[in-house]
Design a protein around this motif. Structure first.
Motif, PDB file in Angstrom:
ATOM      1  N   THR A  62       0.832  -1.204   0.000  1.00  0.00           N
ATOM      2  CA  THR A  62       0.000   0.000   0.000  1.00  0.00           C
ATOM      3  C   THR A  62       0.860   1.244   0.000  1.00  0.00           C
ATOM      4  OG1 THR A  62      -1.681  -1.201   1.252  1.00  0.00           O
ATOM      5  CG2 THR A  62      -1.850   1.200   1.218  1.00  0.00           C
ATOM      6  N   TRP A  63       1.904   1.248   0.830  1.00  0.00           N
ATOM      7  CA  TRP A  63       2.835   2.383   0.862  1.00  0.00           C
ATOM      8  C   TRP A  63       3.512   2.558  -0.492  1.00  0.00           C
ATOM      9  CZ3 TRP A  63       3.032   6.203   4.132  1.00  0.00           C
ATOM     10  CH2 TRP A  63       2.579   6.015   5.431  1.00  0.00           C
ATOM     11  N   GLY A  64       3.912   1.452  -1.099  1.00  0.00           N
ATOM     12  CA  GLY A  64       4.579   1.516  -2.400  1.00  0.00           C
ATOM     13  C   GLY A  64       3.686   2.102  -3.473  1.00  0.00           C
ATOM     14  N   MET A  65       2.418   1.668  -3.499  1.00  0.00           N
ATOM     15  CA  MET A  65       1.486   2.201  -4.499  1.00  0.00           C
ATOM     16  C   MET A  65       1.208   3.677  -4.265  1.00  0.00           C
ATOM     17  SD  MET A  65      -1.299  -0.763  -5.293  1.00  0.00           S
ATOM     18  CE  MET A  65      -1.763  -1.053  -3.597  1.00  0.00           C
ATOM     19  N   MET A  66       1.105   4.072  -3.002  1.00  0.00           N
ATOM     20  CA  MET A  66       0.834   5.467  -2.685  1.00  0.00           C
ATOM     21  C   MET A  66       2.005   6.361  -3.096  1.00  0.00           C
ATOM     22  SD  MET A  66      -0.345   7.131   0.949  1.00  0.00           S
ATOM     23  CE  MET A  66       1.150   6.665   1.787  1.00  0.00           C
ATOM     24  N   ILE A  67       3.213   5.955  -2.792  1.00  0.00           N
ATOM     25  CA  ILE A  67       4.400   6.737  -3.162  1.00  0.00           C
ATOM     26  C   ILE A  67       4.554   6.792  -4.675  1.00  0.00           C
ATOM     27  CG2 ILE A  67       6.928   6.742  -3.052  1.00  0.00           C
ATOM     28  CD1 ILE A  67       6.585   5.677  -0.156  1.00  0.00           C
ATOM     29  N   THR A  68       4.299   5.666  -5.346  1.00  0.00           N
ATOM     30  CA  THR A  68       4.366   5.643  -6.807  1.00  0.00           C
ATOM     31  C   THR A  68       3.334   6.590  -7.420  1.00  0.00           C
ATOM     32  OG1 THR A  68       5.123   3.351  -6.761  1.00  0.00           O
ATOM     33  CG2 THR A  68       4.230   4.162  -8.840  1.00  0.00           C
ATOM     34  N   GLY A  69       2.133   6.589  -6.869  1.00  0.00           N
ATOM     35  CA  GLY A  69       1.075   7.470  -7.354  1.00  0.00           C
ATOM     36  C   GLY A  69       1.440   8.934  -7.190  1.00  0.00           C
ATOM     37  N   PHE A  70       1.967   9.293  -6.026  1.00  0.00           N
ATOM     38  CA  PHE A  70       2.396  10.677  -5.812  1.00  0.00           C
ATOM     39  C   PHE A  70       3.522  11.059  -6.763  1.00  0.00           C
ATOM     40  CE2 PHE A  70       0.761  10.477  -1.240  1.00  0.00           C
ATOM     41  CZ  PHE A  70      -0.377  11.185  -1.556  1.00  0.00           C
ATOM     42  N   GLY A  71       4.430  10.133  -7.020  1.00  0.00           N
ATOM     43  CA  GLY A  71       5.519  10.397  -7.963  1.00  0.00           C
ATOM     44  C   GLY A  71       5.013  10.620  -9.372  1.00  0.00           C
ATOM     45  N   MET A  72       4.028   9.816  -9.787  1.00  0.00           N
ATOM     46  CA  MET A  72       3.472   9.978 -11.128  1.00  0.00           C
ATOM     47  C   MET A  72       2.718  11.303 -11.262  1.00  0.00           C
ATOM     48  SD  MET A  72       2.197   6.099 -11.880  1.00  0.00           S
ATOM     49  CE  MET A  72       1.619   6.445 -13.521  1.00  0.00           C
ATOM     50  N   ILE A  73       1.995  11.687 -10.224  1.00  0.00           N
ATOM     51  CA  ILE A  73       1.298  12.977 -10.250  1.00  0.00           C
ATOM     52  C   ILE A  73       2.309  14.113 -10.319  1.00  0.00           C
ATOM     53  CG2 ILE A  73      -0.118  14.561  -8.880  1.00  0.00           C
ATOM     54  CD1 ILE A  73      -1.610  12.054  -7.866  1.00  0.00           C
ATOM     55  N   GLY A  74       3.360  14.044  -9.516  1.00  0.00           N
ATOM     56  CA  GLY A  74       4.400  15.068  -9.540  1.00  0.00           C
ATOM     57  C   GLY A  74       5.110  15.134 -10.878  1.00  0.00           C
ATOM     58  N   GLY A  75       5.387  13.974 -11.473  1.00  0.00           N
ATOM     59  CA  GLY A  75       6.031  13.944 -12.786  1.00  0.00           C
ATOM     60  C   GLY A  75       5.147  14.539 -13.866  1.00  0.00           C
ATOM     61  N   GLY A  76       3.847  14.250 -13.781  1.00  0.00           N
ATOM     62  CA  GLY A  76       2.910  14.812 -14.750  1.00  0.00           C
ATOM     63  C   GLY A  76       2.813  16.324 -14.639  1.00  0.00           C
ATOM     64  N   LEU A  77       2.768  16.815 -13.415  1.00  0.00           N
ATOM     65  CA  LEU A  77       2.711  18.265 -13.219  1.00  0.00           C
ATOM     66  C   LEU A  77       4.001  18.936 -13.675  1.00  0.00           C
ATOM     67  CD1 LEU A  77       0.977  18.449  -9.727  1.00  0.00           C
ATOM     68  CD2 LEU A  77       0.007  19.064 -11.936  1.00  0.00           C
TER      69      LEU A  77
END
Length: 45
Positions: free
Chosen positions: A18-33
């Motif tokens: 769960t932690w891994g998916m959450m961190i990955t999701g935040f990273g993808m959002i940050g990369g997109g922005l």
């Protein structure tokens, strides 16, 4: 006779996946922005 009952409940601790998916999701959002901000080229006259 009255009895008093106490129940202890442990707080929910997220699993490692769960932690891994959450961190990955935040990273993808940050990369997109970041890429969206970078794509707007500014040209000066």
């Amino acid at each position: 006779m009255n009895y008093v009952r106490f129940t202890l409940q442990a707080a929910a601790v997220p699993e490692t996946a769960t932690w891994g998916m959450m961190i990955t999701g935040f990273g993808m959002i940050g990369g997109g922005l970041r890429s969206r901000r970078r794509s707007g080229k500014i040209s000066f006259a």
